[in-house]
Motif scaffolding. Sequence first.
Motif, PDB file in Angstrom:
ATOM      1  N   LEU A 178      40.412 -69.537  25.915  1.00 19.40           N
ATOM      2  CA  LEU A 178      40.401 -68.354  25.065  1.00 19.40           C
ATOM      3  C   LEU A 178      41.350 -67.277  25.577  1.00 19.40           C
ATOM      4  O   LEU A 178      41.962 -66.546  24.790  1.00 19.40           O
ATOM      5  N   GLY A 179      41.485 -67.203  26.909  1.00 21.98           N
ATOM      6  CA  GLY A 179      42.424 -66.232  27.465  1.00 21.98           C
ATOM      7  C   GLY A 179      43.851 -66.544  27.068  1.00 21.98           C
ATOM      8  O   GLY A 179      44.636 -65.635  26.747  1.00 21.98           O
ATOM      9  N   PRO A 233      36.813 -77.872  19.969  1.00 19.48           N
ATOM     10  CA  PRO A 233      36.178 -77.247  18.798  1.00 19.48           C
ATOM     11  C   PRO A 233      36.807 -75.914  18.427  1.00 19.48           C
ATOM     12  O   PRO A 233      36.936 -75.600  17.241  1.00 19.48           O
ATOM     13  N   PHE A 234      37.188 -75.137  19.424  1.00 14.90           N
ATOM     14  CA  PHE A 234      37.777 -73.825  19.126  1.00 14.90           C
ATOM     15  C   PHE A 234      39.057 -73.980  18.315  1.00 14.90           C
ATOM     16  O   PHE A 234      39.249 -73.329  17.285  1.00 14.90           O
ATOM     17  N   LEU A 272      41.887 -73.936  12.993  1.00 11.88           N
ATOM     18  CA  LEU A 272      42.731 -74.556  11.975  1.00 11.88           C
ATOM     19  C   LEU A 272      41.952 -74.797  10.676  1.00 11.88           C
ATOM     20  O   LEU A 272      42.481 -74.602   9.583  1.00 11.88           O
ATOM     21  N   ALA A 273      40.688 -75.189  10.801  1.00 11.63           N
ATOM     22  CA  ALA A 273      39.882 -75.472   9.614  1.00 11.63           C
ATOM     23  C   ALA A 273      39.650 -74.219   8.787  1.00 11.63           C
ATOM     24  O   ALA A 273      39.718 -74.247   7.549  1.00 11.63           O
ATOM     25  N   LEU A 274      39.370 -73.100   9.459  1.00  8.46           N
ATOM     26  CA  LEU A 274      39.073 -71.858   8.743  1.00  8.46           C
ATOM     27  C   LEU A 274      40.288 -71.308   8.008  1.00  8.46           C
ATOM     28  O   LEU A 274      40.150 -70.424   7.159  1.00  8.46           O
ATOM     29  N   THR A 293      29.264 -66.062   9.763  1.00  6.72           N
ATOM     30  CA  THR A 293      29.963 -66.053  11.044  1.00  6.72           C
ATOM     31  C   THR A 293      29.742 -67.380  11.734  1.00  6.72           C
ATOM     32  O   THR A 293      28.611 -67.790  11.930  1.00  6.72           O
ATOM     33  N   HIS A 294      30.820 -68.062  12.082  1.00  7.54           N
ATOM     34  CA  HIS A 294      30.674 -69.367  12.724  1.00  7.54           C
ATOM     35  C   HIS A 294      30.468 -69.206  14.207  1.00  7.54           C
ATOM     36  O   HIS A 294      30.684 -68.176  14.791  1.00  7.54           O
ATOM     37  N   ARG A 295      30.045 -70.263  14.809  1.00  8.14           N
ATOM     38  CA  ARG A 295      29.686 -70.221  16.208  1.00  8.14           C
ATOM     39  C   ARG A 295      30.886 -70.250  17.121  1.00  8.14           C
ATOM     40  O   ARG A 295      31.849 -70.935  16.897  1.00  8.14           O
ATOM     41  N   SER A 296      30.756 -69.500  18.209  1.00  8.64           N
ATOM     42  CA  SER A 296      31.767 -69.594  19.258  1.00  8.64           C
ATOM     43  C   SER A 296      31.584 -70.897  20.008  1.00  8.64           C
ATOM     44  O   SER A 296      30.468 -71.397  20.138  1.00  8.64           O
TER      45      SER A 296
END
Length: 278
Positions: free
Chosen positions: A42-43, A207-208, A213-215, A273-276
Motif C-alpha cells: 500500500l505504501g 486482492p488489493f 482494477l475491478a472497481l 464500501t468494499h473491504r480493505s
Amino acid sequence: MALMLVSGLSNQTGASIAALAFPVLGPVGVVAVRQWVAAVVLGAVGRPRLRHFTTAQWRPVLGLALVFAAMNLSLYAAIERIGLGLAVTLEFLGPLAVALAGSRRRVDLVAAVAAAAAVVVLTRPTPSTDYLGISLALLAAACWACYILLNRTVGARLPGLEGSAAAAAVSGALYLPVGVWVLWHHPPTATALGCALAAGVLSSAVPFLADLLALRRIPAHFFGVFMSVNPVFAALAGLTLLGQQLDALAWLAIAMIVGANTVAVSTAHRPTTHRSTT
C-alpha cells in the motif's frame, strides 16, 4: 468477473496458507508478517505524504491503523480455533450490520432475522463449542464495521489511497516489536516463513490490485454483492487445503449469511464500501 474471482480466491487461499504457519509462528507472528507486506504494497501504491497530514487527518488514520491491527489478529486467532469457513462467515456480520444500520425497510429486517438465525446455528452449543474462537470472529466483525465507518472519514479527508497507505504503515509499525519478539523466540522454519509471506501477498497484494482494477470496470454495488460469496470461498479453501469439514447445518448457515449480505448490499440505496485487504 474474472478479477473479482481472483480477488476472492486469492484472499481466502492466502488465509488458509497462513493457517499452515500457525504451529510455528502462531497467529501473531503470521499477522505481523502480513501487516508488513501490506504496508509495503500500500505504501508503494498510495505514496502517503505523511509530513503534510494535519491533526484532523491523522486522527481517523490512527483509528484505522488500530482497526487494521485488531481485525487481522482477531480473525487469524479465530481461524486457528474454529476454522477458516466459520471465522470468515461470522466476520461478514460486520459489513452486514453497517448495511442494515438505521434501515427500516422490510427486506432488511428479513435479512437481519435470517443472519441472526444463521449465527444461532453456527454457534449452537455442542460438547466442543469454542466460544473464545466465536468471540474472536465477532470481534473481527466489529473491527470490519469500524473499518467501513473510519474509511469513509479517511477517504473524505485525504486524497486517493494516502489514508489507507498511511494506516497500513502505522499498523505495520505497531507490529514491529511483537513481530520481532515472536520471530526471535520462535525461529521460523523456511516453510513457515514462506507461508506467512505468501499469505501477505495472496491476502493483501493480489486482492488489493485486483479489486482496484475491478472497481474501475463494474458498479460498486455489484462488487459488494460478489464480495458476499467470500465465506463460501473460505469454507472451500478450508476444506481443500486444511481439511476442515463443515456439517450440513453449517453450510446452510453460511448460505443464509451470504444471502443476507447479498440482499442488503444489492438493494441498498447508498454507496457500498468494499473491504480493505490489509
